[in-house]
Structure formats: C-alpha cells, structure tokens
Design an enzyme around this catalytic site. Structure first.
Site, PDB file in Angstrom:
ATOM      1  N   GLU A 209     -49.258  -1.943 -55.581  1.00  0.00           N
ATOM      2  CA  GLU A 209     -48.118  -2.440 -54.813  1.00  0.00           C
ATOM      3  C   GLU A 209     -47.015  -1.395 -54.648  1.00  0.00           C
ATOM      4  O   GLU A 209     -45.884  -1.715 -54.279  1.00  0.00           O
ATOM      5  CB  GLU A 209     -47.582  -3.718 -55.459  1.00  0.00           C
ATOM      6  N   ASP A 316     -47.122 -19.101 -60.358  1.00  0.00           N
ATOM      7  CA  ASP A 316     -48.011 -18.496 -59.357  1.00  0.00           C
ATOM      8  C   ASP A 316     -49.428 -18.992 -59.603  1.00  0.00           C
ATOM      9  O   ASP A 316     -49.882 -19.940 -58.976  1.00  0.00           O
ATOM     10  CB  ASP A 316     -47.915 -16.968 -59.439  1.00  0.00           C
ATOM     11  N   LYS A 341     -47.949 -18.098 -51.685  1.00  0.00           N
ATOM     12  CA  LYS A 341     -48.908 -17.146 -51.132  1.00  0.00           C
ATOM     13  C   LYS A 341     -49.797 -17.892 -50.143  1.00  0.00           C
ATOM     14  O   LYS A 341     -50.523 -18.807 -50.529  1.00  0.00           O
ATOM     15  CB  LYS A 341     -49.768 -16.537 -52.248  1.00  0.00           C
ATOM     16  N   ARG A 370     -49.818 -10.217 -51.382  1.00  0.00           N
ATOM     17  CA  ARG A 370     -50.864 -10.051 -52.383  1.00  0.00           C
ATOM     18  C   ARG A 370     -51.027  -8.555 -52.630  1.00  0.00           C
ATOM     19  O   ARG A 370     -50.564  -7.726 -51.856  1.00  0.00           O
ATOM     20  CB  ARG A 370     -52.211 -10.633 -51.908  1.00  0.00           C
ATOM     21  N   SER A 371     -51.737  -8.218 -53.706  1.00  0.00           N
ATOM     22  CA  SER A 371     -51.914  -6.794 -54.004  1.00  0.00           C
ATOM     23  C   SER A 371     -52.806  -6.116 -52.967  1.00  0.00           C
ATOM     24  O   SER A 371     -52.677  -4.923 -52.710  1.00  0.00           O
ATOM     25  CB  SER A 371     -52.476  -6.603 -55.413  1.00  0.00           C
TER      26      SER A 371
END
Length: 431
Positions: A209, A316, A341, A370-371
């Site tokens: 990230e 999350d 997300k 998201r990554s």
C-alpha cells in the site's frame, strides 16, 4: 430511461500483478461506465467470494476468466435493456442470478465490477459527477464532506515482507482546514519518515500500500519512528496529527492466542486488548481496526468496554461490510465503526446499505481500498457522496493509491465549501 445496450467484461491487472475483473456498461446515447474490482490480502472468512480460475498453469491459479465469462454471459443477458439509473434493481437482478449467500456462483468480483460500471454510466447519462449520483442513490442528495485520510505510511503484516506484526500504522492530518492541506501534511510526513528511517540505517522499500516496510524491534518502535517523522515535518502529534492502527489481528491469532512473533510476545484475548490500551496511553492513537480476531466476539466486547469511549474501534474482518453481521455487532455493542470495502459484499447497493445502517446506529464508516488495487478511483466518490468522513487508501506513493487522492483533490475543487473537511470531528462522531 438510461437503457443498457452492452456489457463487456475483461481480465486486467491489479497493483500486485494479479488479474482482476474490469467491466464496461454502455447505454443508449453513447454513455459508458467502466470499473474494476479490487482484491484483498488479509481477508475475512465471511467475505463475498472472489472467483478465481484455479488453473495453476495460468497466473498461478489466480486468473479470472470464469468471472469475466460470467460478465459477458449471464450477467450481460440479464441486464440488457434495463435502466442503469435503477441501481438497486440491477444489483438485485445480479444477486438473484447468483443465488448464493456469498456470490460464489458468479463471483463478487464479476458482480461488483458491473455494479460500479453501471453507476458510472448512469451518472454520465444524468450529466452529473459520480459522487452526486451516489449521494442520490444514498438518499442524501447534495450532502457531501471531504474525508479525513488515514494514511498507511508504515506497513507490516500481510502487506509487507518484514517482521512487524501490526499491518498498518497510519497518520491522520486532523488540524487541516481542507483535504488539499491534509494531503500535503501527509506527504510531508511520509518524506520525513523516509529520512528518519534512512538515518537509522533501516530499509525504505515500500509494501503493498505504498508505506515503508522496515524491520523493527517492536510495534512500539514503529510508532516511535512515525512520531519522529511527524515532528521533523513541523507538526505536533496529537494536535495536528493523530495515529491509527490496523492490527489485522486475525492474521496472528493462533489457538486462541495473539502471537506477535516479530517481537516474541504471546497474548491472551484480554491481554492483547490491554496491550493496545497501553499503546493508546503512550501515543495519540484515535482509531484501531481489527484489534482482535473476527471470531473473538467475547474479546471484542472487552476491548469495546475498555477502549470504546476513547478510541474508534473499526470492524473490518469482523463485519466484512455485511449488514447481517453489522446488525449483530450493533445489537451487542461490539466496536463502534465499520470499514467499508465494496468487494467484501459485492455490490454498490449493499455497500450503501451498510453505510446507512452504521450511521443510523451511531457507528462511523471508514471507506477503504484493498491491498490489490487498480487505477479505479470509485472509492473517492463513494467517500464524498455518502459524507462518510474518513478514507483509507494507502500511502503517498504507488499510482494505484495516489489515483484516489488525486480524484479527491478534483472533487474538492469542484465542490468547494459544499464539501467541508471536518478533521477530528469525523472520528469523534462514533456513538
């Protein structure tokens, strides 16, 4: 009526070099929307299914041709002739067509890409920006705010190849008067952190990230170097800038214990919450995400009891953007915030429902990337259009992260005073 005349799916690449699904939705009048599904590294077990091909001879099994075929086949056939502005109806058709609890027949990646592409096409047909269309879909037309960025400037856990257990160490520029100023503050801290790490002889390579990923003796050391960088940039920690953590604790939860292997410590459930509490007493940490495993609801109750009145506790993996799970959390008084997300739930309509449910219960909602990302910047419009107040979209490098920040700059320029930047007020909005 914004009639759908064509739906196209294709396989493209994400920021980790893995395939993902991109969709185009074409309308009468020449209007087109295009969107791509992101992909996570640390994922909740109850997330909607990301359909992968499993063919080890192609992209090591990570191809998405099955999902693309679902876009070009059954999804396309079901949506042709439908009104793209009727988002809930379109998403309902795709969800019914899939017919499973977690979208494992068509794939959440297929459904989501089409859902978002349809929203973009509808906005184009209406002649309004995407954030304005989202606000209308959300039942809050004209109600906007610029989100406080939670900037992941130091990466650990599943997002980096280092020995730091906690996955994300974030800065929040809360004293800024605008998003533009907040972004500048974050960038200055990011560059100063690189100098601090270099001066200590530490690695300045970046993780998924865009945050730095050095090996450090402890998680507390990560906070210490960030404090140094904040001060080197000329800001005051706790006044100008606050801190946030994403523990992603499910990733180091083993046999009922929390194993911080990077610093050689093992905690019980309550012990790890006490450890986090001690960090909040040493540093101005105002938000902690996934501070416990997704299944450790008893532990979450304790963590909420000891930290919930002072700290934003974000679910999350705990809630996976799912209203059924969130409603249970609200009922039991677990956490006080939800991470949002798109691809955890798989459609725009269900995403908006989760944000509304959270806000109505006095929970905050943090919009997140998201990554595994692409250049798609839809989450920027989602954050502004729902007036969510906070966004997580990585560090200040990697174009897949910066694309979202740049879109927010454009939106702020368009909206001016109609989209205020509220700083710490947004984080303190928890119930």
């Amino acid at each position: 009526m914004a009639k759908i005349i064509k739906v196209i799916g294709r396989e493209i690449m994400d920021s980790r070099g893995n395939p993902t699904v991109e969709a185009e939705v074409h309308l009468e009048g020449g209007f087109v929307g295009m969107a791509a599904a992101p992909s996570g590294a640390s994922t909740g077990s109850r997330e909607a299914l990301e359909l992968r091909d499993g063919d080890k001879a192609r992209y090591l099994g990570k191809g998405v041709l099955k999902a693309v075929d679902n876009v070009n086949g059954p999804i396309r056939e079901a949506l042709l002739g439908k009104d793209a502005t009727a988002q809930a109806e379109l998403d309902g058709i795709m969800i019914a067509l899939d017919g499973t609890e977690n979208k494992d027949k068509l794939g959440a990646n297929a459904i989501l890409a089409v859902s978002l592409a349809a929203a973009k096409a509808a906005a184009a047909a209406k002649g309004i920006p995407l954030y304005a269309h989202i606000a209308e879909l959300n039942g809050t037309p004209g109600q906007y705010s610029m989100p406080v960025p939670m900037m992941n400037i130091l990466n650990g856990g599943e997002h980096a190849d280092n020995n730091v257990d906690i996955q994300e160490f974030m800065v929040q520029p809360v004293s800024a008067k605008s998003f533009r100023e907040a972004l500048r503050m974050g960038a200055e801290i990011f560059h100063n952190l690189k100098k601090v790490l270099k001066a200590k002889g530490l690695n300045t390579a970046v993780g998924d990230e865009g945050g730095f990923a050095p090996n450090l003796a402890s998680n507390a050391d990560a906070l210490a170097v960030i404090k140094e960088a904040v001060e080197a940039a000329g800001y005051k920690l706790g006044t100008d800038v606050t801190l946030a953590l994403d523990c992603a604790a499910s990733e180091f939860y083993k046999d009922g214990q929390y194993d911080l292997s990077g610093e050689g410590k093992v905690f019980s459930s309550n012990g790890f919450s006490d450890f986090l509490k001690s960090l909040t007493e040493q540093y101005p940490i105002v938000s902690i995400e996934d501070g416990l495993d997704e299944s450790d609801w008893e532990g979450w109750a304790y963590q909420t009891q000891i930290l919930g009145d002072k700290v934003q506790l974000v679910g999350d993996d705990l809630f996976v953007t799912n209203t059924k799970i969130l409603s249970r959390g609200i009922e039991q008084g677990i956490a006080n915030s939800i991470l949002i997300k798109f691809n955890q739930i798989g459609s725009l309509t269900e995403t908006l429902a989760a944000i509304r449910m959270a806000k109505e219960a006095g929970y905050t909602a943090v919009i997140s990337h998201r990554s595994g990302e692409t250049e798609d910047a839809t989450i920027a419009d989602l954050a502004v259009g729902t007036a969510a107040g906070q966004i997580k979209t990585g560090s200040l490098c990697r174009s897949d992260r910066v694309a979202k920040y740049n879109q927010l700059l454009r939106i702020e320029e368009q909206l001016g005073e109609k989209a205020p930047y509220r700083g710490l007020t947004e984080i303190n909005a928890k119930g």
